[in-house]
Design a protein around this motif. Structure first.
Motif, PDB file in Angstrom:
ATOM      1  N   ARG A  58     -36.439  19.853  -9.726  1.00  0.00           N
ATOM      2  CA  ARG A  58     -35.003  19.625  -9.496  1.00  0.00           C
ATOM      3  C   ARG A  58     -34.188  19.617 -10.778  1.00  0.00           C
ATOM      4  NH1 ARG A  58     -35.014  14.861  -4.999  1.00  0.00           N
ATOM      5  NH2 ARG A  58     -36.040  16.072  -3.393  1.00  0.00           N
ATOM      6  N   ASP A  59     -34.881  19.435 -11.923  1.00  0.00           N
ATOM      7  CA  ASP A  59     -34.157  19.467 -13.200  1.00  0.00           C
ATOM      8  C   ASP A  59     -34.087  20.875 -13.765  1.00  0.00           C
ATOM      9  OD1 ASP A  59     -33.858  16.688 -13.149  1.00  0.00           O
ATOM     10  OD2 ASP A  59     -35.898  16.424 -13.943  1.00  0.00           O
ATOM     11  N   GLY A  60     -34.578  21.839 -13.014  1.00  0.00           N
ATOM     12  CA  GLY A  60     -34.519  23.224 -13.502  1.00  0.00           C
ATOM     13  C   GLY A  60     -35.669  23.586 -14.429  1.00  0.00           C
ATOM     14  N   LEU A  61     -36.669  22.694 -14.519  1.00  0.00           N
ATOM     15  CA  LEU A  61     -37.812  22.968 -15.398  1.00  0.00           C
ATOM     16  C   LEU A  61     -38.970  23.543 -14.583  1.00  0.00           C
ATOM     17  CD1 LEU A  61     -37.773  19.678 -17.533  1.00  0.00           C
ATOM     18  CD2 LEU A  61     -36.692  21.877 -18.056  1.00  0.00           C
ATOM     19  N   VAL A  62     -39.673  24.480 -15.181  1.00  0.00           N
ATOM     20  CA  VAL A  62     -40.820  25.092 -14.511  1.00  0.00           C
ATOM     21  C   VAL A  62     -41.939  24.051 -14.437  1.00  0.00           C
ATOM     22  CG1 VAL A  62     -42.594  26.883 -14.742  1.00  0.00           C
ATOM     23  CG2 VAL A  62     -40.200  27.414 -15.298  1.00  0.00           C
ATOM     24  N   THR A  63     -42.523  23.887 -13.252  1.00  0.00           N
ATOM     25  CA  THR A  63     -43.687  23.002 -13.166  1.00  0.00           C
ATOM     26  C   THR A  63     -44.941  23.827 -13.490  1.00  0.00           C
ATOM     27  OG1 THR A  63     -43.720  23.295 -10.766  1.00  0.00           O
ATOM     28  CG2 THR A  63     -42.734  21.252 -11.615  1.00  0.00           C
ATOM     29  N   GLU A  64     -45.271  24.778 -12.608  1.00  0.00           N
ATOM     30  CA  GLU A  64     -46.456  25.627 -12.822  1.00  0.00           C
ATOM     31  C   GLU A  64     -46.401  26.786 -11.843  1.00  0.00           C
ATOM     32  OE1 GLU A  64     -50.047  23.403 -11.730  1.00  0.00           O
ATOM     33  OE2 GLU A  64     -48.851  22.268 -10.298  1.00  0.00           O
ATOM     34  N   GLY A  65     -47.416  27.640 -11.900  1.00  0.00           N
ATOM     35  CA  GLY A  65     -47.493  28.746 -10.963  1.00  0.00           C
ATOM     36  C   GLY A  65     -48.044  28.263  -9.628  1.00  0.00           C
ATOM     37  N   ALA A  99     -48.357  27.672 -16.189  1.00  0.00           N
ATOM     38  CA  ALA A  99     -47.338  28.527 -16.820  1.00  0.00           C
ATOM     39  C   ALA A  99     -47.204  28.211 -18.313  1.00  0.00           C
ATOM     40  CB  ALA A  99     -46.000  28.306 -16.127  1.00  0.00           C
ATOM     41  N   PHE A 100     -47.155  29.255 -19.117  1.00  0.00           N
ATOM     42  CA  PHE A 100     -46.927  29.138 -20.563  1.00  0.00           C
ATOM     43  C   PHE A 100     -45.814  30.103 -20.976  1.00  0.00           C
ATOM     44  CE2 PHE A 100     -51.321  27.661 -20.541  1.00  0.00           C
ATOM     45  CZ  PHE A 100     -51.473  26.871 -21.673  1.00  0.00           C
ATOM     46  N   ILE A 101     -45.031  29.706 -21.991  1.00  0.00           N
ATOM     47  CA  ILE A 101     -44.177  30.689 -22.671  1.00  0.00           C
ATOM     48  C   ILE A 101     -44.477  30.616 -24.169  1.00  0.00           C
ATOM     49  CG2 ILE A 101     -42.284  30.740 -20.983  1.00  0.00           C
ATOM     50  CD1 ILE A 101     -40.714  28.851 -22.888  1.00  0.00           C
ATOM     51  N   VAL A 102     -44.094  31.666 -24.879  1.00  0.00           N
ATOM     52  CA  VAL A 102     -44.185  31.679 -26.341  1.00  0.00           C
ATOM     53  C   VAL A 102     -42.754  31.843 -26.846  1.00  0.00           C
ATOM     54  CG1 VAL A 102     -45.181  32.824 -28.369  1.00  0.00           C
ATOM     55  CG2 VAL A 102     -46.435  32.840 -26.184  1.00  0.00           C
ATOM     56  N   THR A 103     -42.304  30.893 -27.656  1.00  0.00           N
ATOM     57  CA  THR A 103     -40.904  30.932 -28.117  1.00  0.00           C
ATOM     58  C   THR A 103     -40.745  31.974 -29.224  1.00  0.00           C
ATOM     59  OG1 THR A 103     -41.257  29.310 -29.864  1.00  0.00           O
ATOM     60  CG2 THR A 103     -40.654  28.438 -27.689  1.00  0.00           C
ATOM     61  N   LYS A 104     -39.476  32.243 -29.543  1.00  0.00           N
ATOM     62  CA  LYS A 104     -39.191  33.196 -30.638  1.00  0.00           C
ATOM     63  C   LYS A 104     -39.765  32.681 -31.957  1.00  0.00           C
ATOM     64  CE  LYS A 104     -35.980  36.156 -28.629  1.00  0.00           C
ATOM     65  NZ  LYS A 104     -35.238  35.569 -27.505  1.00  0.00           N
ATOM     66  N   ALA A 105     -39.890  31.333 -32.070  1.00  0.00           N
ATOM     67  CA  ALA A 105     -40.473  30.747 -33.288  1.00  0.00           C
ATOM     68  C   ALA A 105     -42.001  30.733 -33.202  1.00  0.00           C
ATOM     69  CB  ALA A 105     -39.935  29.348 -33.496  1.00  0.00           C
ATOM     70  N   THR A 120     -46.049  24.610 -22.911  1.00  0.00           N
ATOM     71  CA  THR A 120     -46.508  24.374 -21.546  1.00  0.00           C
ATOM     72  C   THR A 120     -46.204  22.933 -21.192  1.00  0.00           C
ATOM     73  OG1 THR A 120     -48.319  24.803 -19.993  1.00  0.00           O
ATOM     74  CG2 THR A 120     -48.927  23.724 -22.062  1.00  0.00           C
ATOM     75  N   ARG A 121     -46.008  22.698 -19.923  1.00  0.00           N
ATOM     76  CA  ARG A 121     -45.614  21.364 -19.465  1.00  0.00           C
ATOM     77  C   ARG A 121     -46.753  20.365 -19.684  1.00  0.00           C
ATOM     78  NH1 ARG A 121     -41.420  20.307 -14.953  1.00  0.00           N
ATOM     79  NH2 ARG A 121     -41.838  18.129 -14.530  1.00  0.00           N
ATOM     80  N   SER A 146     -37.131  25.333 -19.310  1.00  0.00           N
ATOM     81  CA  SER A 146     -36.279  25.760 -18.188  1.00  0.00           C
ATOM     82  C   SER A 146     -36.513  27.232 -17.885  1.00  0.00           C
ATOM     83  CB  SER A 146     -34.811  25.529 -18.546  1.00  0.00           C
ATOM     84  OG  SER A 146     -34.470  26.404 -19.606  1.00  0.00           O
ATOM     85  N   VAL A 147     -36.019  27.652 -16.740  1.00  0.00           N
ATOM     86  CA  VAL A 147     -36.102  29.073 -16.377  1.00  0.00           C
ATOM     87  C   VAL A 147     -35.301  29.882 -17.404  1.00  0.00           C
ATOM     88  CG1 VAL A 147     -35.532  30.771 -14.595  1.00  0.00           C
ATOM     89  CG2 VAL A 147     -36.435  28.532 -13.942  1.00  0.00           C
ATOM     90  N   ALA A 148     -34.138  29.352 -17.810  1.00  0.00           N
ATOM     91  CA  ALA A 148     -33.306  30.074 -18.794  1.00  0.00           C
ATOM     92  C   ALA A 148     -34.075  30.268 -20.098  1.00  0.00           C
ATOM     93  CB  ALA A 148     -32.017  29.290 -19.045  1.00  0.00           C
ATOM     94  N   GLU A 149     -34.812  29.237 -20.521  1.00  0.00           N
ATOM     95  CA  GLU A 149     -35.590  29.371 -21.762  1.00  0.00           C
ATOM     96  C   GLU A 149     -36.708  30.416 -21.575  1.00  0.00           C
ATOM     97  OE1 GLU A 149     -37.459  25.804 -23.347  1.00  0.00           O
ATOM     98  OE2 GLU A 149     -38.053  26.884 -25.173  1.00  0.00           O
ATOM     99  N   ALA A 150     -37.300  30.415 -20.390  1.00  0.00           N
ATOM    100  CA  ALA A 150     -38.381  31.382 -20.131  1.00  0.00           C
ATOM    101  C   ALA A 150     -37.852  32.819 -20.188  1.00  0.00           C
ATOM    102  CB  ALA A 150     -39.026  31.090 -18.775  1.00  0.00           C
ATOM    103  N   TYR A 151     -36.640  33.027 -19.663  1.00  0.00           N
ATOM    104  CA  TYR A 151     -36.063  34.386 -19.705  1.00  0.00           C
ATOM    105  C   TYR A 151     -35.957  34.896 -21.149  1.00  0.00           C
ATOM    106  CZ  TYR A 151     -34.229  33.803 -14.862  1.00  0.00           C
ATOM    107  OH  TYR A 151     -34.072  33.610 -13.515  1.00  0.00           O
ATOM    108  N   GLU A 152     -35.666  33.949 -22.048  1.00  0.00           N
ATOM    109  CA  GLU A 152     -35.438  34.326 -23.456  1.00  0.00           C
ATOM    110  C   GLU A 152     -36.700  34.294 -24.300  1.00  0.00           C
ATOM    111  OE1 GLU A 152     -32.591  35.477 -24.531  1.00  0.00           O
ATOM    112  OE2 GLU A 152     -31.902  35.249 -22.459  1.00  0.00           O
ATOM    113  N   ALA A 153     -37.828  33.961 -23.688  1.00  0.00           N
ATOM    114  CA  ALA A 153     -39.058  33.788 -24.477  1.00  0.00           C
ATOM    115  C   ALA A 153     -39.522  35.111 -25.072  1.00  0.00           C
ATOM    116  CB  ALA A 153     -40.153  33.207 -23.587  1.00  0.00           C
ATOM    117  N   LYS A 154     -40.315  34.966 -26.140  1.00  0.00           N
ATOM    118  CA  LYS A 154     -40.893  36.170 -26.754  1.00  0.00           C
ATOM    119  C   LYS A 154     -41.990  36.727 -25.857  1.00  0.00           C
ATOM    120  CE  LYS A 154     -43.384  36.272 -30.905  1.00  0.00           C
ATOM    121  NZ  LYS A 154     -43.455  35.875 -32.298  1.00  0.00           N
TER     122      LYS A 154
END
Ligand code: PDD
Length: 288
Positions: free
Chosen positions: A175-182, A187-193, A198-199, A231-239
């Motif tokens: 409900r907070d817009g954060l990814v829980t898991e698949g 679920a993992f993302i890799v940031t631009k840094a 992962t949660r 968040s989903v928005a952060e995932a869209y921007e992930a590397k």
């Protein structure tokens, strides 16, 4: 060779494997399960799966299941009887069948234990080359997702929504817009840094066995790991993005909600971690 399953002490052809319609797994989803990968004829990382199984049993207060070593022996025997060199072993333990459909725990039931093996190419997987597409959906599950119960309807609906949208996995969003898991993976993302995100483990997600192993392999490589919600928005921007599970090991995610992630091709970190995981999992335990 016909597929051999296990039901309450007996090994028999899968087509003949049966449980009672009064089984509480069937009536109430009152049971737990594990899925472990088999590579090179051996169950991989199975101690982690067995210890999570013990925890799931404890959480549901199913306290009269056989010792965990007996369960491990059943799984190994199934691998042998099916001549399985690569695939999965599914194992389920429910509170058993009683004479009535009472919500409260019945007294004197014996847990129902079933298991079966399935051939699957998990190392030479086409999806590892192409990557998978992810659809985000609301997380509709209950509040104790750390228990691996057979109550999987929300995940079934999530996965089907993904398949209907031409994707292979759904990432569930709280409900907070954060990814829980698949629906059936972490679920993992890799940031631009270049940090792996992962949660953190909590009742909001299943503590993935593959997640844990991949995190320690990543740490060994000197990669930065951030355990936090994203968040989903952060995932869209992930590397990069990727998922982990016993059934798929490590798979690159190439798009989320039709938006390409990074270059839209499998990422470097996902490829590296997949190969490190396969190398680690297939080594004799003493040499890891
Ligand atoms: N699912 N999260 C959920 C909701 C899962 O169902 C799974 C695994 C995972 C990954 O956990 P692990 O790395 O221990 O497999 C995370 C299995 C494979 C299944 O239900 O088929």
């Amino acid at each position: 060779m016909s597929d051999i399953a296990y039901v309450n002490g007996a090994y028999l052809p899968l087509a003949e494997a049966r449980v009672s319609i009064l089984d509480r797994g069937f009536l109430f989803a009152d049971g737990v399960y594990e899925v472990a990968a088999v590579v090179g004829g051996r169950l991989i990382d199975n101690d982690a799966h067995l210890s999570r199984l013990e925890n799931s049993l404890r959480e549901l207060r199913i306290d009269n299941a056989p010792p965990i070593q007996t369960i491990a022996n059943v799984e190994a025997e199934l691998v042998a009887r099916n001549g399985l060199s690569e695939g999965l072993v599914y194992l389920q333990i429910t509170r058993g069948a009683s004479n009535d459909r009472d919500f409260g725990f019945p007294s004197g039931t014996t847990p129902t234990i079933v298991a079966f093996a399935k051939k699957k190419n998990i190392v030479a997987s086409p999806a590892a080359e192409t990557g998978v597409k992810v659809l985000t959906v609301p997380d509709l599950r209950w509040a104790r997702r750390n228990i691996k119960t057979v109550a999987l309807l929300a995940q079934v609906l999530a996965k089907q929504a993904a398949l209907d949208a031409g994707c292979q996995e759904a990432w569930m969003v709280d409900r907070d817009g954060l990814v829980t898991e698949g629906s059936s993976s972490t679920a993992f993302i890799v940031t631009k840094a270049d940090a792996l995100v992962t949660r953190p483990n909590s009742p909001a997600i299943l503590p993935g066995c593959t997640r844990k192993a991949v995190q320690s392999l990543a740490a060994r490589e000197g990669l930065t790991i951030e355990e936090r919600g994203f968040s989903v928005a952060e995932a869209y921007e992930a590397k990069e993005a990727f998922l982990t599970s016993a059934s798929n090991l490590v798979l690159p995610v190439v798009s989320i909600d039709e938006r390409p992630i990074g270059s839209g091709a499998p990422g470097e970190r996902a490829r590296l971690l997949r190969s490190l995981y396969i190398e680690w999992a297939t080594k004799p335990v003493a040499t890891r």
